[in-house]
Design a protein around this motif. Sequence first.
Motif, PDB file in Angstrom:
ATOM      1  N   ILE A  91      -0.947  25.069   6.005  1.00 46.36           N
ATOM      2  CA  ILE A  91      -0.184  23.708   5.577  1.00 46.36           C
ATOM      3  C   ILE A  91      -0.788  22.331   5.657  1.00 46.36           C
ATOM      4  CG2 ILE A  91       1.976  22.316   5.398  1.00 46.36           C
ATOM      5  CD1 ILE A  91       3.243  24.533   6.056  1.00 46.36           C
ATOM      6  N   THR A  92      -1.264  21.511   5.338  1.00 45.44           N
ATOM      7  CA  THR A  92      -1.630  20.595   6.000  1.00 45.44           C
ATOM      8  C   THR A  92      -0.760  18.845   6.257  1.00 45.44           C
ATOM      9  OG1 THR A  92      -3.294  19.693   4.527  1.00 45.44           O
ATOM     10  CG2 THR A  92      -3.901  21.697   6.108  1.00 45.44           C
ATOM     11  N   GLU A  93      -1.381  17.948   6.808  1.00 37.55           N
ATOM     12  CA  GLU A  93      -1.207  16.761   6.439  1.00 37.55           C
ATOM     13  C   GLU A  93      -1.182  15.806   5.421  1.00 37.55           C
ATOM     14  OE1 GLU A  93      -0.506  14.801  10.476  1.00 37.55           O
ATOM     15  OE2 GLU A  93       1.606  16.255  11.113  1.00 37.55           O
ATOM     16  N   TYR A  94      -2.747  15.988   5.803  1.00 37.00           N
ATOM     17  CA  TYR A  94      -3.648  15.177   5.006  1.00 37.00           C
ATOM     18  C   TYR A  94      -5.143  16.196   4.384  1.00 37.00           C
ATOM     19  CZ  TYR A  94      -2.149  11.297   7.888  1.00 37.00           C
ATOM     20  OH  TYR A  94      -1.448  10.626   8.309  1.00 37.00           O
ATOM     21  N   ALA A 117       4.364  35.013   4.527  1.00 37.34           N
ATOM     22  CA  ALA A 117       5.971  33.910   5.884  1.00 37.34           C
ATOM     23  C   ALA A 117       4.407  34.360   7.502  1.00 37.34           C
ATOM     24  CB  ALA A 117       7.048  34.817   5.489  1.00 37.34           C
ATOM     25  N   GLY A 118       5.172  33.881   8.434  1.00 36.08           N
ATOM     26  CA  GLY A 118       4.631  34.628   9.655  1.00 36.08           C
ATOM     27  C   GLY A 118       5.484  33.479  10.875  1.00 36.08           C
ATOM     28  N   ARG A 119       4.504  33.724  11.977  1.00 36.58           N
ATOM     29  CA  ARG A 119       5.011  32.138  12.546  1.00 36.58           C
ATOM     30  C   ARG A 119       3.399  31.273  12.496  1.00 36.58           C
ATOM     31  NH1 ARG A 119       5.736  36.301  18.220  1.00 36.58           N
ATOM     32  NH2 ARG A 119       7.286  37.869  16.670  1.00 36.58           N
ATOM     33  N   VAL A 120       4.296  29.933  12.253  1.00 36.33           N
ATOM     34  CA  VAL A 120       3.656  28.984  12.841  1.00 36.33           C
ATOM     35  C   VAL A 120       2.604  28.999  14.148  1.00 36.33           C
ATOM     36  CG1 VAL A 120       3.481  26.556  12.891  1.00 36.33           C
ATOM     37  CG2 VAL A 120       5.228  27.599  11.269  1.00 36.33           C
ATOM     38  N   VAL A 121       1.096  28.256  13.585  1.00 41.78           N
ATOM     39  CA  VAL A 121      -0.438  28.382  14.588  1.00 41.78           C
ATOM     40  C   VAL A 121      -0.366  26.772  14.407  1.00 41.78           C
ATOM     41  CG1 VAL A 121      -1.909  28.910  15.659  1.00 41.78           C
ATOM     42  CG2 VAL A 121      -0.048  30.647  15.317  1.00 41.78           C
ATOM     43  N   MET A 159       2.766  18.625  10.968  1.00 38.51           N
ATOM     44  CA  MET A 159       3.116  18.934  12.922  1.00 38.51           C
ATOM     45  C   MET A 159       4.195  19.307  13.283  1.00 38.51           C
ATOM     46  SD  MET A 159      -0.153  19.940  12.976  1.00 38.51           S
ATOM     47  CE  MET A 159      -1.696  20.094  14.613  1.00 38.51           C
ATOM     48  N   THR A 160       5.094  18.297  13.177  1.00 42.73           N
ATOM     49  CA  THR A 160       6.041  17.910  14.059  1.00 42.73           C
ATOM     50  C   THR A 160       7.067  18.488  13.433  1.00 42.73           C
ATOM     51  OG1 THR A 160       5.424  15.623  13.974  1.00 42.73           O
ATOM     52  CG2 THR A 160       7.741  16.194  14.465  1.00 42.73           C
ATOM     53  N   ALA A 208      -0.387  34.707  10.699  1.00 41.94           N
ATOM     54  CA  ALA A 208       0.280  33.774  11.190  1.00 41.94           C
ATOM     55  C   ALA A 208      -0.131  32.751   9.907  1.00 41.94           C
ATOM     56  CB  ALA A 208      -0.314  33.179  12.914  1.00 41.94           C
ATOM     57  N   VAL A 209       1.008  31.878  10.401  1.00 43.10           N
ATOM     58  CA  VAL A 209       1.237  30.355   9.052  1.00 43.10           C
ATOM     59  C   VAL A 209       0.369  29.044  10.155  1.00 43.10           C
ATOM     60  CG1 VAL A 209       2.803  28.787   7.946  1.00 43.10           C
ATOM     61  CG2 VAL A 209       2.798  31.236   8.082  1.00 43.10           C
ATOM     62  N   ALA A 210      -0.819  28.647   9.596  1.00 46.05           N
ATOM     63  CA  ALA A 210      -1.809  27.648   9.841  1.00 46.05           C
ATOM     64  C   ALA A 210      -1.131  26.189   9.071  1.00 46.05           C
ATOM     65  CB  ALA A 210      -3.029  27.820   9.987  1.00 46.05           C
ATOM     66  N   VAL A 211      -1.079  25.532  10.362  1.00 48.31           N
ATOM     67  CA  VAL A 211      -0.442  24.196  10.718  1.00 48.31           C
ATOM     68  C   VAL A 211      -1.533  23.155  11.447  1.00 48.31           C
ATOM     69  CG1 VAL A 211       1.673  22.590  10.493  1.00 48.31           C
ATOM     70  CG2 VAL A 211       1.561  24.779   9.869  1.00 48.31           C
ATOM     71  N   ALA A 212      -1.952  22.592   9.989  1.00 52.50           N
ATOM     72  CA  ALA A 212      -3.318  21.162  10.817  1.00 52.50           C
ATOM     73  C   ALA A 212      -3.170  20.030  10.619  1.00 52.50           C
ATOM     74  CB  ALA A 212      -4.221  21.561  10.657  1.00 52.50           C
ATOM     75  N   ARG A 213      -3.555  19.148  10.692  1.00 53.78           N
ATOM     76  CA  ARG A 213      -2.919  17.389  10.859  1.00 53.78           C
ATOM     77  C   ARG A 213      -4.243  17.089   9.734  1.00 53.78           C
ATOM     78  NH1 ARG A 213      -4.806  12.853  10.987  1.00 53.78           N
ATOM     79  NH2 ARG A 213      -4.079  11.306  11.275  1.00 53.78           N
TER      80      ARG A 213
END
Length: 894
Positions: A512-515, A471-475, A541-542, A490-495
């Motif tokens: 977490i990634t989209e691709y 758990a954590g805040r999204v970056v 990302m959205t 933090a929680v990494a979110v990338a394309r």
Amino acid sequence: MWWQRLIGRKATNRRDTAEINIWRLQSLFNNFRRILFLNNAVLEDMARMEQALGGEYIFDRAFLETSVRTLSSRVHHVTYNLNALTGNGNISLYDRYQDIRTILDDILAGNVRALAGAPVLPLSAVGWELEPLVGINLVCLAELRHHPGSRVVEGFIVTAEGVRALIAPARLPIETEPDDISTVGEVLAGIAEQFTVLLGNRKSMRFSVVATRLEGEEEMVKELGRFVLVPNESGTEVEIVPETSIFGELKKTGSQPWRKAIATPPAEDSSSVSACVLCLEEIIRTLCARLKEAEGGVIGQLAFFVRRAPPAIISGIVRTRTMTPGSPEGLSVTAKLHDAGDVGDTFLLHRTYPFDLMQSAITPHPAGYRFPDGHLATHEESTSGFMRGSAVVDGKILKRLAETAMTLERMMGSPVAVRWEYRKDDDCCITGLSPMPVVLEEISAEDLAREQEGAEILCRTGHIVQSGIAAGRVVHVTDEMRPADFPAGAVAVARAASPQLTPVLQRAAAIITEYGTTTGHLATVARELRLPAIFGVAGAMTLLLPGTEVTVDASSTTVYHGILETLLRHGAREMDLTPADPEYRTLRRLLRFIMPLNLIDPEAPNFSPGGCRTFHDIIHFCHEKAVDELAHFQERRPGLGTIRSRRMNLGVPMDIRVLDIGGGMAKGGAAAPEPGEVRSTPLAVFLEGLLDPKAWATEMPALGFRDIISSVPRSMGMLSGPLDSLGENLAIVSHDYMNLSLRLGYHFSVIDAHLGVDDSRDYVYFRFAGGLADPERRARRAGFIRDVLAAMEFKVSVKGDLVIGRLKFVDTTALRSALLILGALTAFSRQRDTGLYSDADTKILYTIFADTFLADYHRTVFPINQEHSPDLDALEDPGVADSASPFPIIGAGQ
């Protein structure tokens, strides 16, 4: 007549030559396609093993043995096919394969001797593969050195093999005694060398020695004793002072309690190195003798860690999980001053970013007490951040310690106790860690279900890369973000799962990634770090906005809004079980010689068979060399010019001849095929960009005398090449493959691409060189092409006017878009070097191309109508490594 027979024989020879070349071409591409097929199969096998390590399903020893056997067979065939493709140009690769296979077999057999190297190692030289010889605690400590923002103490390790060598002369019974064990002299020399390094220019220094038993029946590692080597001022004498040990337990067996010992080195030795060596040898021998006496003659595997131990201003322990009755669950930090005895402060923090303080217990100090930095305990201005001047450490240090401890917990796979010290020159330094035996509370299924049912689900999709809950805040993360700017925890979110994100993973709680694929480099790193990871989450990302607090359940590919405490505790229980399991540890050791990719840069000096340290290295090496062979095969095999091909009718001032080797062109096509007859996906996409009118719209500048003169050497070089292939633009294609060699005026390009249904096998290779202008302007055009490739995330290298770009491990849309833009770039860049008189001209040219074409990057490029293209993958048999072709050469002879 004899002359008629001679003429006839010559005509037959010409036909035979064409047939032989066609057969060789079939064999060439068949070996290449087998490398692609087998590489993909190996990556899938690796992914299954990593998924088992990540907790996706239960496995047993039979799974491990079968996986190693299958992997080894396929890697061996990849090696065979590369040598068949290159004319036995990489024979030494077989030796590296056999070396790695021997290590894997030894690991399965429980024999770790194949892992042993030097019996004494600096901490900086330790990796996961040495875990059986040094212990998981020291491996984690060594790995922490690579994490940004973490400071780790300097030290060295006497490995289990080094300990065996020291006790061998006493003939103490041990579990195994290999014939090629290190000698006592080698071990003592290694210890002396490491003490010398740690001492530097000093005559004396305090050292800490920690003895650890590896792999007990119930514990991963167990600390047996902690000692301090205390020198006198001149360093001529060193005293052994035990801090903690199991010797108290050994007294009841009849052993004498530990007695302080003094070792005096030779008079001519002005440093304490010799004394320290004697003391460490005494500790090792005495401890082993007493263990033998206490435990029936079998002492097991031991390792000794030695580090610098100057007096610390502040020291303490971070425990990543606390279960104090009446207190919330959290992460605890103790901190005490060096002169405070056992009295110190205690802090309880949240286990998730940003690690906020929940409780604290501050020890009172007498009136007038001054801290080491000079401020009074009763000073009005607090330096701790807790609005009171009596706290030993401030909030920044606490959060940094919490970040580091949670990183180590993920690496260890269980709650940990982390020792730390604060010194004026070193700030906070991690000095050691050990697994923490914690009995976690039972989580009822009803409570867990109730919490999940009431939680908002932000997304539930994607592929499991590494299971776990965090758990954590999204970056939101991009390739350009500096790792130091990513907030730890933090929680990494990338394309996309780009390899450039690797440093960020070392600070993230989850990614977490989209691709991205489960077999890519970033997926390997996530599993290595035991970092919960989900790839392929459409619209991540959205859906996951920056700053949002989330809980990531990678096991179910679900992301919840908010912090789900019950789910986090449930995830901690699952994590705490696996690392102590023997099969789990065996799998992790196996993967250290299977998964890591050390050969990253094909231009690096170590990119060779000798540089291959894992199976992944071998298949990556084979893939790169196979692509290189095909990218250059027309110039390396000039006889291919005799093979008949068909000239395409493109409608632009460019000729391309096409040779179809399987489903690349429409069946029964015309002698001069048009673009509509192309069934090769990569060629069709490339032609779409090449034939774009906007790429041909601008006129080429006129050439000056200087340009013509500077081009003479290159022109002579062209004329010295094979006449059969001079000026030919040849595309060799199948339904999912293209090798296109272009000679446009005075520049030369090669585009080699595979674009099929499985994006883990796909790639685009691009090579450009040449020009008619002077070297300075040719270099500017190379820079322009480099910038275009970099904008599409190619890995690019430039030498003079030579540009090489590689793109792989990205989604299919990106590869299609890249090929389309390369087609436009091919037409757009012709003779541009003659007009680039300044760097400003280069920038203008890039802006024009970017506005015209790069704006379409990642747009949808629709698939090509295959018209019953043959299913070549179904025809390939990875178990057979011959050179027979499974498909006809359709284009040849038409």
